[in-house]
Design a protein around this motif. Structure first.
Motif, PDB file in Angstrom:
ATOM      1  N   ILE A 108       0.843  -1.201   0.000  1.00 23.52           N
ATOM      2  CA  ILE A 108       0.000   0.000   0.000  1.00 23.52           C
ATOM      3  C   ILE A 108       0.875   1.247   0.000  1.00 23.52           C
ATOM      4  O   ILE A 108       0.609   2.227  -0.722  1.00 23.52           O
ATOM      5  N   LEU A 109       1.932   1.214   0.798  1.00 24.72           N
ATOM      6  CA  LEU A 109       2.833   2.358   0.880  1.00 24.72           C
ATOM      7  C   LEU A 109       3.518   2.615  -0.468  1.00 24.72           C
ATOM      8  O   LEU A 109       3.601   3.762  -0.933  1.00 24.72           O
ATOM      9  N   PHE A 113       3.310   6.093  -3.225  1.00 23.31           N
ATOM     10  CA  PHE A 113       4.396   6.807  -3.903  1.00 23.31           C
ATOM     11  C   PHE A 113       4.268   6.664  -5.417  1.00 23.31           C
ATOM     12  O   PHE A 113       4.527   7.617  -6.160  1.00 23.31           O
ATOM     13  N   ALA A 114       3.880   5.484  -5.890  1.00 22.58           N
ATOM     14  CA  ALA A 114       3.738   5.272  -7.337  1.00 22.58           C
ATOM     15  C   ALA A 114       2.673   6.184  -7.928  1.00 22.58           C
ATOM     16  O   ALA A 114       2.794   6.636  -9.082  1.00 22.58           O
ATOM     17  N   VAL A 117       0.724  10.242  -4.615  1.00 26.10           N
ATOM     18  CA  VAL A 117       0.030  10.757  -3.429  1.00 26.10           C
ATOM     19  C   VAL A 117       1.069  11.254  -2.441  1.00 26.10           C
ATOM     20  O   VAL A 117       0.912  12.297  -1.793  1.00 26.10           O
ATOM     21  N   LEU A 118       2.159  10.509  -2.337  1.00 22.86           N
ATOM     22  CA  LEU A 118       3.302  10.909  -1.512  1.00 22.86           C
ATOM     23  C   LEU A 118       4.477  11.254  -2.419  1.00 22.86           C
ATOM     24  O   LEU A 118       4.840  10.481  -3.310  1.00 22.86           O
ATOM     25  N   ALA A 119       5.031  12.415  -2.202  1.00 29.73           N
ATOM     26  CA  ALA A 119       6.218  12.882  -2.923  1.00 29.73           C
ATOM     27  C   ALA A 119       6.992  13.770  -1.955  1.00 29.73           C
ATOM     28  O   ALA A 119       6.597  13.935  -0.798  1.00 29.73           O
ATOM     29  N   ALA A 120       8.086  14.341  -2.407  1.00 28.55           N
ATOM     30  CA  ALA A 120       8.913  15.171  -1.525  1.00 28.55           C
ATOM     31  C   ALA A 120       8.038  16.206  -0.804  1.00 28.55           C
ATOM     32  O   ALA A 120       7.134  16.787  -1.416  1.00 28.55           O
ATOM     33  N   PRO A 121       8.252  16.388   0.508  1.00 27.19           N
ATOM     34  CA  PRO A 121       9.366  15.940   1.342  1.00 27.19           C
ATOM     35  C   PRO A 121       9.222  14.532   1.937  1.00 27.19           C
ATOM     36  O   PRO A 121       9.888  14.215   2.929  1.00 27.19           O
ATOM     37  N   PHE A 122       8.349  13.716   1.371  1.00 26.47           N
ATOM     38  CA  PHE A 122       8.213  12.329   1.817  1.00 26.47           C
ATOM     39  C   PHE A 122       9.044  11.437   0.896  1.00 26.47           C
ATOM     40  O   PHE A 122       9.046  11.627  -0.325  1.00 26.47           O
ATOM     41  N   THR A 123       9.738  10.481   1.499  1.00 23.67           N
ATOM     42  CA  THR A 123      10.606   9.588   0.747  1.00 23.67           C
ATOM     43  C   THR A 123      10.339   8.163   1.189  1.00 23.67           C
ATOM     44  O   THR A 123      10.217   7.900   2.395  1.00 23.67           O
ATOM     45  N   LEU A 124      10.247   7.254   0.239  1.00 22.93           N
ATOM     46  CA  LEU A 124      10.028   5.849   0.564  1.00 22.93           C
ATOM     47  C   LEU A 124      11.322   5.219   1.054  1.00 22.93           C
ATOM     48  O   LEU A 124      12.351   5.275   0.376  1.00 22.93           O
TER      49      LEU A 124
END
Length: 295
Positions: A108-109, A113-114, A117-124
């Motif tokens: 799911i996480l 990112f794919a 929905v999550l991008a910088a400043p979030f990093t996988l």
């Protein structure tokens, strides 16, 4: 990683960044909070809060960021942006995921990112099931950029709040330092205060050892010499531990013995953040053979 463990709550009408101890870090990191406000889905994320600086994840800069509030926090964020390295998702789209196995939460996480929905400043956070890749990540060279080791998680594990259900394996290396002082009695030293000389010739504390074994205490008691009145630490005060204000009681000793020790790679401004393990005396080395402070 060289950062703070943090939980991010990003729900409609609520954004909160919480430390592992429950402290509210939201106002100290407006860059993270602002990015969370703009997420297209309600999420609860578990990760590591970091601040890159001078080519590494810099714990000292992160600590300084954590002290700011209001306008000064915004200025600090512009100067030293923070990132949240995300390694787990606890809630997505209003669905609690705590009971789901880690492999499902990880999928799911990755999808978040794919889909951007999550991008910088979030990093996988990188992950692998390949043993050799994990061993490569344990190379002490990663410590130079603020990577302390790896965390081992079972693919079928649920998320267990407040419990140490994962295994942290730190990368370690050996180094040398001078014994500049001891805690306990000179006749039975409890721990060692290790030091190196800096470029100006000052003796600088680099680490404190873990408690010594009984046999090591007996051996060192025969070799240590009480400091002369001109010892560079006469009148100096050291804290009990990293980030604490308590004063350490210790006895300076003549800094003529070289100790080899084992340590993890968490080093801030030349000082090891965690206690190190004394291995042996290096009687083949003189004080002049010990690398200078900061190396």
């Amino acid at each position: 990683m060289d950062g703070f463990r943090a939980i991010l709550f990003a729900r409609p009408g609520l954004v909160m960044l919480q430390s592992r101890q429950g402290a509210d870090l939201t106002s100290a990191f407006p860059d993270i909070a602002g990015a969370a406000t703009g997420l297209g889905e309600a999420l609860v994320l578990d990760g590591e809060l970091v601040v890159p600086y001078e080519g590494r994840l810099h714990f000292g800069e992160l600590q300084r960021r954590a002290c700011h509030r209001c306008r000064s926090a915004a200025l600090a964020a512009a100067e030293r942006p923070a990132y949240l390295i995300v390694f787990d998702v606890l809630e997505a789209g209003g669905t609690e995921l705590l009971a789901r196995p880690y492999r499902e939460r990880r999928a799911i996480l990755k999808d978040l990112f794919a889909r951007d929905v999550l991008a910088a400043p979030f990093t996988l956070c990188p992950a692998t099931s390949d043993r050799q890749v994990a061993l490569d990540w344990l190379d002490p060279a990663w410590g130079m950029v603020g990577i302390e080791g790896v965390v081992i998680k079972g693919g079928g594990q649920p998320y267990l709040p407040g419990k140490r259900a994962w295994i942290k394996v730190r990368s370690h290396r050996t180094a040398e330092g001078l014994i500049g002082g001891v805690t306990g009695a000179l006749a039975s030293p409890a721990t060692l205060l290790l030091a190196r000389y800096d470029a100006l010739g000052y003796l600088r504390l680099i680490a404190r050892s873990t408690p010594l074994s009984t046999a090591t205490r007996r051996d060192l008691a025969l070799r240590l010499h009480r400091a002369d009145s001109d010892h560079p630490w006469q009148g100096r005060h050291f804290s009990v531990g990293w980030g604490t204000s308590g004063e350490l009681e210790y006895h300076p000793v003549r800094p003529d013995l070289v100790a080899e020790f084992q340590a993890d790679t968490a080093v801030d401004a030349g000082r090891y953040r965690h206690p190190v393990r004394f291995l042996r005396l290096r009687e083949d080395l003189t004080p002049g053979d010990v690398p200078p402070f900061g190396n």
